[in-house]
Every structure is written in C-alpha cells, then in structure tokens.
Design a protein around this motif. Structure first.
Motif, PDB file in Angstrom:
ATOM      1  N   TYR A  13       0.520  -1.073  -0.010  1.00 39.16           N
ATOM      2  CA  TYR A  13       0.144   0.007   0.057  1.00 39.16           C
ATOM      3  C   TYR A  13       0.644   1.324   0.168  1.00 39.16           C
ATOM      4  CZ  TYR A  13      -3.793  -3.322   0.755  1.00 39.16           C
ATOM      5  OH  TYR A  13      -4.910  -4.139   0.597  1.00 39.16           O
ATOM      6  N   TRP A  14       2.638   1.113  -0.544  1.00 42.79           N
ATOM      7  CA  TRP A  14       3.027   2.286  -0.619  1.00 42.79           C
ATOM      8  C   TRP A  14       2.378   3.453  -1.579  1.00 42.79           C
ATOM      9  CZ3 TRP A  14       6.232   4.524  -4.268  1.00 42.79           C
ATOM     10  CH2 TRP A  14       6.794   5.328  -3.582  1.00 42.79           C
ATOM     11  N   HIS A  15       2.807   4.289  -1.372  1.00 47.41           N
ATOM     12  CA  HIS A  15       2.456   5.560  -2.168  1.00 47.41           C
ATOM     13  C   HIS A  15       3.560   6.505  -2.255  1.00 47.41           C
ATOM     14  CE1 HIS A  15       0.107   7.770  -0.020  1.00 47.41           C
ATOM     15  NE2 HIS A  15      -0.113   6.214   1.317  1.00 47.41           N
ATOM     16  N   ASP A  16       3.858   7.542  -3.115  1.00 42.66           N
ATOM     17  CA  ASP A  16       4.670   8.861  -3.035  1.00 42.66           C
ATOM     18  C   ASP A  16       3.525   9.338  -2.328  1.00 42.66           C
ATOM     19  OD1 ASP A  16       3.617   9.926  -5.093  1.00 42.66           O
ATOM     20  OD2 ASP A  16       5.048   9.429  -6.682  1.00 42.66           O
ATOM     21  N   GLU A  17       4.119  11.043  -2.497  1.00 45.98           N
ATOM     22  CA  GLU A  17       3.390  12.198  -1.773  1.00 45.98           C
ATOM     23  C   GLU A  17       2.251  12.292  -2.990  1.00 45.98           C
ATOM     24  OE1 GLU A  17       6.803  13.269  -4.139  1.00 45.98           O
ATOM     25  OE2 GLU A  17       6.698  12.023  -2.665  1.00 45.98           O
ATOM     26  N   LEU A  18       2.330  12.209  -4.090  1.00 46.10           N
ATOM     27  CA  LEU A  18       1.373  12.264  -4.885  1.00 46.10           C
ATOM     28  C   LEU A  18       0.372  11.554  -5.177  1.00 46.10           C
ATOM     29  CD1 LEU A  18       3.734  13.866  -7.914  1.00 46.10           C
ATOM     30  CD2 LEU A  18       2.335  15.383  -5.670  1.00 46.10           C
ATOM     31  N   GLY A  19       0.390   9.737  -4.527  1.00 48.22           N
ATOM     32  CA  GLY A  19      -0.296   9.327  -4.189  1.00 48.22           C
ATOM     33  C   GLY A  19       0.126   8.144  -5.500  1.00 48.22           C
ATOM     34  N   ASN A  20       0.623   8.129  -5.730  1.00 49.44           N
ATOM     35  CA  ASN A  20       1.410   7.666  -6.986  1.00 49.44           C
ATOM     36  C   ASN A  20       1.893   5.699  -5.974  1.00 49.44           C
ATOM     37  OD1 ASN A  20       1.395   8.283  -9.642  1.00 49.44           O
ATOM     38  ND2 ASN A  20       3.499   9.713  -9.064  1.00 49.44           N
ATOM     39  N   PRO A  21       1.464   4.492  -6.771  1.00 56.31           N
ATOM     40  CA  PRO A  21       2.035   3.672  -6.398  1.00 56.31           C
ATOM     41  C   PRO A  21       3.236   2.973  -6.449  1.00 56.31           C
ATOM     42  CG  PRO A  21       0.374   2.909  -7.858  1.00 56.31           C
ATOM     43  CD  PRO A  21       0.782   4.776  -7.974  1.00 56.31           C
ATOM     44  N   GLU A  22       3.629   1.942  -6.257  1.00 54.21           N
ATOM     45  CA  GLU A  22       4.894   1.614  -6.459  1.00 54.21           C
ATOM     46  C   GLU A  22       5.623   0.987  -7.611  1.00 54.21           C
ATOM     47  OE1 GLU A  22       8.590  -1.189  -4.755  1.00 54.21           O
ATOM     48  OE2 GLU A  22       7.125  -1.077  -3.359  1.00 54.21           O
ATOM     49  N   HIS A  23       4.345   0.783  -8.187  1.00 54.11           N
ATOM     50  CA  HIS A  23       4.540   0.258  -9.715  1.00 54.11           C
ATOM     51  C   HIS A  23       3.654   1.287 -10.420  1.00 54.11           C
ATOM     52  CE1 HIS A  23       6.298  -3.128  -6.980  1.00 54.11           C
ATOM     53  NE2 HIS A  23       7.208  -3.259  -7.502  1.00 54.11           N
ATOM     54  N   ARG A  24       4.327   0.595 -11.541  1.00 56.81           N
ATOM     55  CA  ARG A  24       3.873   1.721 -12.786  1.00 56.81           C
ATOM     56  C   ARG A  24       3.950   0.584 -14.210  1.00 56.81           C
ATOM     57  NH1 ARG A  24       1.385   6.101 -12.664  1.00 56.81           N
ATOM     58  NH2 ARG A  24       1.506   7.052 -14.716  1.00 56.81           N
ATOM     59  N   ILE A  25       2.676   0.430 -14.850  1.00 51.72           N
ATOM     60  CA  ILE A  25       3.141  -1.178 -15.874  1.00 51.72           C
ATOM     61  C   ILE A  25       2.885   0.160 -16.774  1.00 51.72           C
ATOM     62  CG2 ILE A  25       1.295  -2.478 -17.326  1.00 51.72           C
ATOM     63  CD1 ILE A  25       0.140  -3.033 -14.623  1.00 51.72           C
ATOM     64  N   ASN A  26       4.426   0.085 -18.012  1.00 46.07           N
ATOM     65  CA  ASN A  26       4.805   0.381 -19.091  1.00 46.07           C
ATOM     66  C   ASN A  26       4.178  -0.216 -20.083  1.00 46.07           C
ATOM     67  OD1 ASN A  26       5.361   3.138 -17.908  1.00 46.07           O
ATOM     68  ND2 ASN A  26       6.474   1.501 -16.903  1.00 46.07           N
ATOM     69  N   LYS A  27       3.087   0.265 -21.666  1.00 41.38           N
ATOM     70  CA  LYS A  27       3.113  -0.903 -22.380  1.00 41.38           C
ATOM     71  C   LYS A  27       4.147  -0.198 -23.879  1.00 41.38           C
ATOM     72  CE  LYS A  27       0.352  -3.482 -21.212  1.00 41.38           C
ATOM     73  NZ  LYS A  27       0.408  -5.384 -21.516  1.00 41.38           N
ATOM     74  N   ILE A  28       5.148  -0.209 -23.658  1.00 39.91           N
ATOM     75  CA  ILE A  28       6.316   0.232 -25.290  1.00 39.91           C
ATOM     76  C   ILE A  28       5.410  -0.098 -25.957  1.00 39.91           C
ATOM     77  CG2 ILE A  28       8.505   0.422 -25.833  1.00 39.91           C
ATOM     78  CD1 ILE A  28       7.512   0.944 -22.434  1.00 39.91           C
ATOM     79  N   GLY A  29       5.933   0.911 -26.657  1.00 37.52           N
ATOM     80  CA  GLY A  29       5.746   0.646 -28.944  1.00 37.52           C
ATOM     81  C   GLY A  29       6.138   1.517 -30.087  1.00 37.52           C
ATOM     82  N   VAL A  30       5.994   0.677 -30.690  1.00 40.39           N
ATOM     83  CA  VAL A  30       7.243   1.233 -32.018  1.00 40.39           C
ATOM     84  C   VAL A  30       6.345   2.191 -33.168  1.00 40.39           C
ATOM     85  CG1 VAL A  30       8.755   0.405 -31.607  1.00 40.39           C
ATOM     86  CG2 VAL A  30       7.431  -0.607 -33.100  1.00 40.39           C
ATOM     87  N   LEU A  31       6.515   3.152 -33.937  1.00 33.84           N
ATOM     88  CA  LEU A  31       5.998   4.222 -34.656  1.00 33.84           C
ATOM     89  C   LEU A  31       5.221   3.157 -36.146  1.00 33.84           C
ATOM     90  CD1 LEU A  31       3.824   5.901 -35.651  1.00 33.84           C
ATOM     91  CD2 LEU A  31       6.099   7.277 -36.631  1.00 33.84           C
ATOM     92  N   VAL A  32       5.109   2.822 -36.527  1.00 33.69           N
ATOM     93  CA  VAL A  32       4.521   1.532 -37.952  1.00 33.69           C
ATOM     94  C   VAL A  32       4.375   2.528 -38.822  1.00 33.69           C
ATOM     95  CG1 VAL A  32       4.741  -0.115 -36.657  1.00 33.69           C
ATOM     96  CG2 VAL A  32       2.556   0.441 -37.225  1.00 33.69           C
ATOM     97  N   ALA A  33       3.028   2.879 -38.237  1.00 32.07           N
ATOM     98  CA  ALA A  33       2.154   3.676 -39.751  1.00 32.07           C
ATOM     99  C   ALA A  33       2.273   4.874 -39.305  1.00 32.07           C
ATOM    100  CB  ALA A  33       1.732   3.225 -40.485  1.00 32.07           C
ATOM    101  N   THR A  34       1.861   6.399 -40.406  1.00 37.95           N
ATOM    102  CA  THR A  34       1.606   7.216 -40.036  1.00 37.95           C
ATOM    103  C   THR A  34       0.398   7.600 -41.370  1.00 37.95           C
ATOM    104  OG1 THR A  34       3.179   8.971 -41.457  1.00 37.95           O
ATOM    105  CG2 THR A  34       2.929   8.621 -38.904  1.00 37.95           C
ATOM    106  N   ARG A  35      -1.177   8.409 -41.340  1.00 38.30           N
ATOM    107  CA  ARG A  35      -0.695   8.601 -42.009  1.00 38.30           C
ATOM    108  C   ARG A  35      -2.423   9.737 -41.965  1.00 38.30           C
ATOM    109  NH1 ARG A  35      -4.354   4.830 -39.591  1.00 38.30           N
ATOM    110  NH2 ARG A  35      -5.847   5.083 -38.107  1.00 38.30           N
ATOM    111  N   PRO A  36      -3.047  10.225 -43.157  1.00 37.63           N
ATOM    112  CA  PRO A  36      -3.758  11.711 -42.904  1.00 37.63           C
ATOM    113  C   PRO A  36      -4.906  11.794 -42.166  1.00 37.63           C
ATOM    114  CG  PRO A  36      -3.519  11.558 -45.317  1.00 37.63           C
ATOM    115  CD  PRO A  36      -2.758   9.655 -44.855  1.00 37.63           C
ATOM    116  N   ALA A  37      -5.061  12.548 -41.179  1.00 36.01           N
ATOM    117  CA  ALA A  37      -6.516  12.337 -40.580  1.00 36.01           C
ATOM    118  C   ALA A  37      -8.045  12.415 -41.128  1.00 36.01           C
ATOM    119  CB  ALA A  37      -6.196  13.545 -38.900  1.00 36.01           C
TER     120      ALA A  37
END
Length: 164
Positions: A140-164
C-alpha cells in the motif's frame, strides 16, 4: 488518442514540460485526461524519434487507462495530432518501481528501458499505475502524489502514419 483493444476513444493528451508522473503531470491527469511530458527530462512529441510518453490514471479520475494493462503485443495505439494519425504497435511491457530511481530512469529514457542509449526510432510509452496489483500483493506504499510503488508501461513502436 485511441486504443481500440482497451476501449479508449478520443482521449485528450495534454503536453507539458516535465517528467512522467511529476506534480504538473499529476494535476493534468486529475482532470481525467492523459499527460505527455516533453523536454530534456521528459519525452518527445508524436512521430518524433525518441520516447513519446503518455501517462494517465487507471483507478481514479474517470479511469481513462483502466484497461491498458490488458494490452498485448501487436495491439495498436492511434495518436491524432494536427492532420496526421500516428499508428504505434505495442511490442512489450515494462513494470517499474517508483522506489528505484534507476527504474524510473528506464521509463523516461529516450529509448524505453535503456537510459543513455541514443534513439533511432519513434517509440511510445503508455504508463499507468499498478495499484490493483500492488494492493493484491499487500503493498500500500505510495508517494506524496498518490502514485503507487509500481507503474505498468506498455512500450510501442511507430509503424505507420496517415492523414487524419
């Protein structure tokens, strides 16, 4: 931002000068949107070479990234900026501890997970809390901003661009 596999559609991402999960970024996230730190201590913008970092809440303030931990390799993250859609594909998961500065540095590195390495491609880190997992483990640890000890990071790579 849209993450079809996580049910995210039209999530606003607010850029600011700072680092992931700092006080200004937390203030932005508390509005129910995502935050994107930029600058020397943060990341780059969409489509740029380096680490485009996006942080957001999972269990509070509208829970915009609630299902991000469910993302699998091959899932797409679509970022619309100006008249361009940037298509990133998730390639791995990285969990870090806020109690370990070396791990926080991995999250903020220009090449996610490799502090000091020179970036050669456009990459994405979507970061959200591991509150559910930490609490299930009795942490139940958290920092002064309320962040818990662990973060889950999803890492990705850019594969394409297109007009919006």
């Amino acid at each position: 931002m849209a993450i079809p596999a996580a049910g995210v559609r039209g999530l606003r991402v607010v850029a600011y000068v700072g680092t992931a999960d700092d006080r200004p970024g937390t203030t932005i996230q508390n509005r129910g949107v995502a935050a994107s730190p930029r600058g020397q201590a943060g990341g780059v913008g969409p489509g740029e070479i380096g680490n485009f970092i996006i942080t957001g809440h999972r269990v509070s303030h509208g829970r915009p990234l609630e299902r991000v931990p469910e993302l699998r390799n091959g899932d797409h993250v679509l970022i619309t900026a100006g008249r361009t859609v940037y298509d990133y594909v998730v390639s791995r998961t990285m969990t870090i501890s806020f109690r370990k500065p070396a791990e926080k540095a991995q999250q903020n590195a220009a090449v996610p997970g490799k502090p000091g390495a020179a970036p050669r491609q456009a990459m994405l880190t979507i970061s959200t809390c591991a509150t559910i997992e930490d609490h299930a483990a009795g942490n139940y640890w958290h920092d002064e901003l309320g962040n818990p000890e662990h973060r889950i990071n999803k890492i990705g790579v850019l594969v394409a661009t297109r007009p919006a």
